[in-house]
Design a protein around this motif. Structure first.
Motif, PDB file in Angstrom:
ATOM      1  N   ARG A 190      16.364 102.657  61.629  1.00 42.08           N
ATOM      2  CA  ARG A 190      16.402 101.880  60.379  1.00 42.08           C
ATOM      3  C   ARG A 190      17.596 100.935  60.357  1.00 42.08           C
ATOM      4  NH1 ARG A 190      16.482 106.415  55.904  1.00 42.08           N
ATOM      5  NH2 ARG A 190      17.770 107.370  57.536  1.00 42.08           N
ATOM      6  N   GLN A 191      18.716 101.375  60.940  1.00 41.87           N
ATOM      7  CA  GLN A 191      19.907 100.520  60.979  1.00 41.87           C
ATOM      8  C   GLN A 191      19.678  99.327  61.904  1.00 41.87           C
ATOM      9  OE1 GLN A 191      23.246 103.000  62.011  1.00 41.87           O
ATOM     10  NE2 GLN A 191      22.824 104.476  60.378  1.00 41.87           N
ATOM     11  N   ASP A 192      18.961  99.555  63.013  1.00 41.21           N
ATOM     12  CA  ASP A 192      18.631  98.438  63.898  1.00 41.21           C
ATOM     13  C   ASP A 192      17.767  97.415  63.162  1.00 41.21           C
ATOM     14  OD1 ASP A 192      19.950  99.851  65.881  1.00 41.21           O
ATOM     15  OD2 ASP A 192      18.115 100.771  66.657  1.00 41.21           O
ATOM     16  N   LEU A 193      16.791  97.910  62.410  1.00 39.81           N
ATOM     17  CA  LEU A 193      15.914  97.018  61.660  1.00 39.81           C
ATOM     18  C   LEU A 193      16.695  96.268  60.579  1.00 39.81           C
ATOM     19  CD1 LEU A 193      13.175  95.868  61.015  1.00 39.81           C
ATOM     20  CD2 LEU A 193      12.623  97.960  59.751  1.00 39.81           C
ATOM     21  N   ALA A 194      17.657  96.918  59.980  1.00 38.70           N
ATOM     22  CA  ALA A 194      18.493  96.245  58.971  1.00 38.70           C
ATOM     23  C   ALA A 194      19.272  95.091  59.599  1.00 38.70           C
ATOM     24  CB  ALA A 194      19.441  97.246  58.319  1.00 38.70           C
ATOM     25  N   CYS A 195      19.749  95.258  60.820  1.00 36.18           N
ATOM     26  CA  CYS A 195      20.458  94.172  61.515  1.00 36.18           C
ATOM     27  C   CYS A 195      19.515  93.012  61.805  1.00 36.18           C
ATOM     28  CB  CYS A 195      21.060  94.696  62.818  1.00 36.18           C
ATOM     29  SG  CYS A 195      22.424  95.866  62.589  1.00 36.18           S
ATOM     30  N   VAL A 196      18.276  93.327  62.188  1.00 37.38           N
ATOM     31  CA  VAL A 196      17.290  92.285  62.445  1.00 37.38           C
ATOM     32  C   VAL A 196      16.994  91.504  61.168  1.00 37.38           C
ATOM     33  CG1 VAL A 196      14.894  91.846  63.109  1.00 37.38           C
ATOM     34  CG2 VAL A 196      16.257  93.506  64.390  1.00 37.38           C
ATOM     35  N   MET A 197      16.837  92.192  60.058  1.00 40.28           N
ATOM     36  CA  MET A 197      16.560  91.529  58.780  1.00 40.28           C
ATOM     37  C   MET A 197      17.746  90.660  58.351  1.00 40.28           C
ATOM     38  SD  MET A 197      13.551  92.102  57.759  1.00 40.28           S
ATOM     39  CE  MET A 197      13.810  91.446  56.123  1.00 40.28           C
ATOM     40  N   GLU A 198      18.956  91.123  58.612  1.00 38.91           N
ATOM     41  CA  GLU A 198      20.135  90.323  58.275  1.00 38.91           C
ATOM     42  C   GLU A 198      20.153  89.027  59.087  1.00 38.91           C
ATOM     43  OE1 GLU A 198      25.035  90.760  58.253  1.00 38.91           O
ATOM     44  OE2 GLU A 198      23.746  92.475  58.733  1.00 38.91           O
ATOM     45  N   HIS A 199      19.768  89.130  60.360  1.00 45.90           N
ATOM     46  CA  HIS A 199      19.697  87.925  61.204  1.00 45.90           C
ATOM     47  C   HIS A 199      18.653  86.944  60.671  1.00 45.90           C
ATOM     48  CE1 HIS A 199      19.380  85.353  64.738  1.00 45.90           C
ATOM     49  NE2 HIS A 199      18.081  85.598  64.761  1.00 45.90           N
ATOM     50  N   ARG A 225      13.164 100.984  50.852  1.00 42.22           N
ATOM     51  CA  ARG A 225      14.477 100.643  50.286  1.00 42.22           C
ATOM     52  C   ARG A 225      14.706  99.134  50.202  1.00 42.22           C
ATOM     53  NH1 ARG A 225      13.722 105.121  49.251  1.00 42.22           N
ATOM     54  NH2 ARG A 225      15.006 106.965  49.664  1.00 42.22           N
ATOM     55  N   ASP A 226      13.794  98.343  50.751  1.00 41.61           N
ATOM     56  CA  ASP A 226      13.975  96.891  50.755  1.00 41.61           C
ATOM     57  C   ASP A 226      12.733  96.213  50.172  1.00 41.61           C
ATOM     58  OD1 ASP A 226      14.519  94.239  51.147  1.00 41.61           O
ATOM     59  OD2 ASP A 226      14.917  94.392  53.295  1.00 41.61           O
ATOM     60  N   PRO A 227      12.765  95.836  48.892  1.00 37.86           N
ATOM     61  CA  PRO A 227      11.590  95.230  48.251  1.00 37.86           C
ATOM     62  C   PRO A 227      11.293  93.811  48.733  1.00 37.86           C
ATOM     63  CG  PRO A 227      13.474  95.225  46.754  1.00 37.86           C
ATOM     64  CD  PRO A 227      13.887  96.010  47.958  1.00 37.86           C
ATOM     65  N   SER A 228      12.175  93.224  49.560  1.00 38.90           N
ATOM     66  CA  SER A 228      11.900  91.870  50.056  1.00 38.90           C
ATOM     67  C   SER A 228      10.792  91.856  51.104  1.00 38.90           C
ATOM     68  CB  SER A 228      13.173  91.259  50.650  1.00 38.90           C
ATOM     69  OG  SER A 228      13.539  91.909  51.851  1.00 38.90           O
TER      70      SER A 228
END
Length: 364
Positions: free
Chosen positions: A33-42, A70-73
């Motif tokens: 999930r943390q890896d995916l969060a970094c991808v979304m930030e990029h 956890r991310d409604p976007s």
């Protein structure tokens, strides 16, 4: 290739411990999930995507559910063969390879595996619960699962679909866990993505644009009305000033011994201490009898004082919003004529405003 042919942009990555990424262990979705969060930030930093959906398979599908809860976007999900709970999956795999083992011994084996994973990978297998996260996720989802999957049985994805909070469509397809998906999957997945990544975001943008246009038009109307009201107020002050000038001439007010001329909207007359008592007596004294010319008898200075005091008190009352009580009885008729003139002027301005609102030409 199917998605690229439809005009979608794809960003594919290897999670830590997988493919070409560094890392010794995988956590089957917990740390991913943390890896995916970094991808979304990029993606957010590049500002090149108008809407984002997630497509995950097996571990990637579970990661997508846990992150989207956890991310409604996130606009939509496409999930291929997700497992429901890691504990349940481990139990199934142990039973599959040791079918004669009683359930009690299988549970003991799962418990031992749990301790070993917690020691090596620093997470609890009970925290990997896609059913729990799915029950908290409202992102529209399409789930499909191979009917011949011998690694994650298709009942896992059925459990997720049954407990899913948002819109969820579940489909059992041909093939196993790693089989190539045929056109029947794409015939559902592509319209699903087109609806939630293209059609609905475009509709939202159009609605926001219309709402903004209506708001701008409303603000413009308010400005026009405010400008017309200000114009009417200026005309009113001019009419009142002209009326007072025709009646008595400009009122002379002594402020600290200096004679000044007051007008409607101008400075309020202030009586100095040396003249306040005398002027109050002049104002409150009974009116003198009318002389032959129709004016009241009395000294010229006293009349000037009375006029000054009336003007001062009348102006003060008008600014405080209170009705004037110091006008003489012989002014009543003139007041009625002034009110009629103001009413006529207000009616003309109202018709002009109504015509402007309707876009009709204004008659001068």
């Amino acid at each position: 290739l199917h998605l690229l042919g439809k005009g979608f942009s794809l960003l594919c990555y290897d999670a830590c411990g997988s493919g070409k990424s560094d890392g010794k262990y995988v956590s089957l979705g917990f740390y991913e999930r943390q890896d995916l969060a970094c991808v979304m930030e990029h993606i957010e930093e590049t500002r090149r995507a108008t809407a984002v959906g997630l497509w995950g398979r097996s571990m990637g599908a579970v990661t997508s559910i846990m992150y989207a809860a956890r991310d409604p976007s996130i606009k939509c999900l496409v999930l291929d063969s997700p497992f429901s709970q890691l504990r349940r999956l481990i139990f199934d795999l142990v039973k599959q390879h040791a079918s004669v083992m009683p359930d009690s011994m299988t549970q003991m084996a799962v418990k031992k595996i749990r301790k070993q994973i917690a020691k090596l990978a620093q997470f609890d297998i009970d925290d990997l619960d896609a059913v729990k996260y799915g029950s908290q996720c409202s992102v529209p989802t399409f789930i499909f699962h191979g009917e011949d999957d011998d690694f994650v049985n298709f009942y896992h994805s059925q459990l997720i679909a049954e407990h899913y909070k948002g819109m969820c469509f579940h489909h059992v397809v041909e093939g196993g866990h790693n089989s190539f998906r045929k056109s029947d999957v794409m015939s559902v997945a592509i319209p699903h993505l087109e609806l939630y990544l293209i059609a609905k975001p475009e509709d939202e943008r159009l609605r926001k644009g219309i709402a903004q246009s209506e708001k701008s038009a409303q603000e413009e109307r308010k400005q026009k009305i405010a400008a017309a009201a200000e114009e009417a107020a200026i005309m009113l002050r001019k009419k009142l000033a002209q009326f007072d000038a025709d009646e008595d001439g400009p009122a002379q007010v002594l402020v600290e011994g200096i004679a000044t001329t007051t007008s409607i909207g101008g400075p309020v007359g202030v009586l100095t201490s040396d003249t306040a008592e005398q002027r109050a007596k002049d104002v409150l004294s009974p009116p003198s009898p009318l002389n032959a010319s129709g004016s009241r008898a009395g000294s010229k200075s006293n009349n000037a004082y009375a006029t000054t005091a009336r003007m001062s008190m009348r102006t003060t009352d008008a600014e405080m919003g209170a009705p004037s009580t110091c006008r003489a009885e012989d002014e009543d008729t003139d007041d009625e004529e002034l009110n009629k003139a103001l009413d006529a002027e207000a009616e003309i301005r109202l018709k002009e405003l109504q015509a402007q609102e309707k876009g009709e030409p204004v008659e001068k």
